[in-house]
Design a protein around this motif. Sequence first.
Motif, PDB file in Angstrom:
ATOM      1  N   SER A  42       0.866  -1.176   0.000  1.00 65.33           N
ATOM      2  CA  SER A  42       0.000   0.000   0.000  1.00 65.33           C
ATOM      3  C   SER A  42       0.901   1.222   0.000  1.00 65.33           C
ATOM      4  O   SER A  42       1.917   1.249   0.694  1.00 65.33           O
ATOM      5  N   LYS A  45      -4.508   7.242  -0.386  1.00 69.87           N
ATOM      6  CA  LYS A  45      -3.936   5.911  -0.164  1.00 69.87           C
ATOM      7  C   LYS A  45      -4.334   4.985  -1.305  1.00 69.87           C
ATOM      8  O   LYS A  45      -5.492   4.952  -1.717  1.00 69.87           O
ATOM      9  N   ARG A  91      -4.053   0.949  -2.429  1.00 69.60           N
ATOM     10  CA  ARG A  91      -3.758  -0.394  -1.907  1.00 69.60           C
ATOM     11  C   ARG A  91      -3.512  -1.372  -3.042  1.00 69.60           C
ATOM     12  O   ARG A  91      -4.078  -1.254  -4.121  1.00 69.60           O
ATOM     13  N   CYS A 122      -1.900   0.299 -10.651  1.00 71.60           N
ATOM     14  CA  CYS A 122      -2.766   0.283  -9.481  1.00 71.60           C
ATOM     15  C   CYS A 122      -4.171   0.745  -9.841  1.00 71.60           C
ATOM     16  O   CYS A 122      -4.423   1.184 -10.952  1.00 71.60           O
TER      17      CYS A 122
END
Length: 122
Positions: free
Chosen positions: A63, A84, A86, A104
Amino acid sequence: MIENLPPCPTCSCEYTYEMNALVVCPECGHEWVPAEASTEAGATAEERVIKDAVGNVLQDGDSVVVVKALKVKGSPSGIKAGTKVRGIRLVDGVDGVDGHDIDCKVDGFGAMQLKSSVVKKA
């Protein structure tokens, strides 16, 4: 037919199977030629070290937190610093475009590629 199939070099899954000349991993979908895997694994393990903006070594599944605001083409707002992300996936220089070495999914934006220099490990 290979009697003892090697585990997946990407995710270390033991349940690989043979499909024509390739060996396939059912968990991550990685396909490779078993003869090339032994020479390829030794070379990529040493040269593929991707570090974040602070210098921490990144790995698949980590993360990360975005450290500076990023403009996103086609979006009025962009990605704010502190967002953020993950479950990142590191990509080679061949797959990455213009130095983007992280694949991502960012909440609210979907799938995209980021540079390791704009993230830090969470």
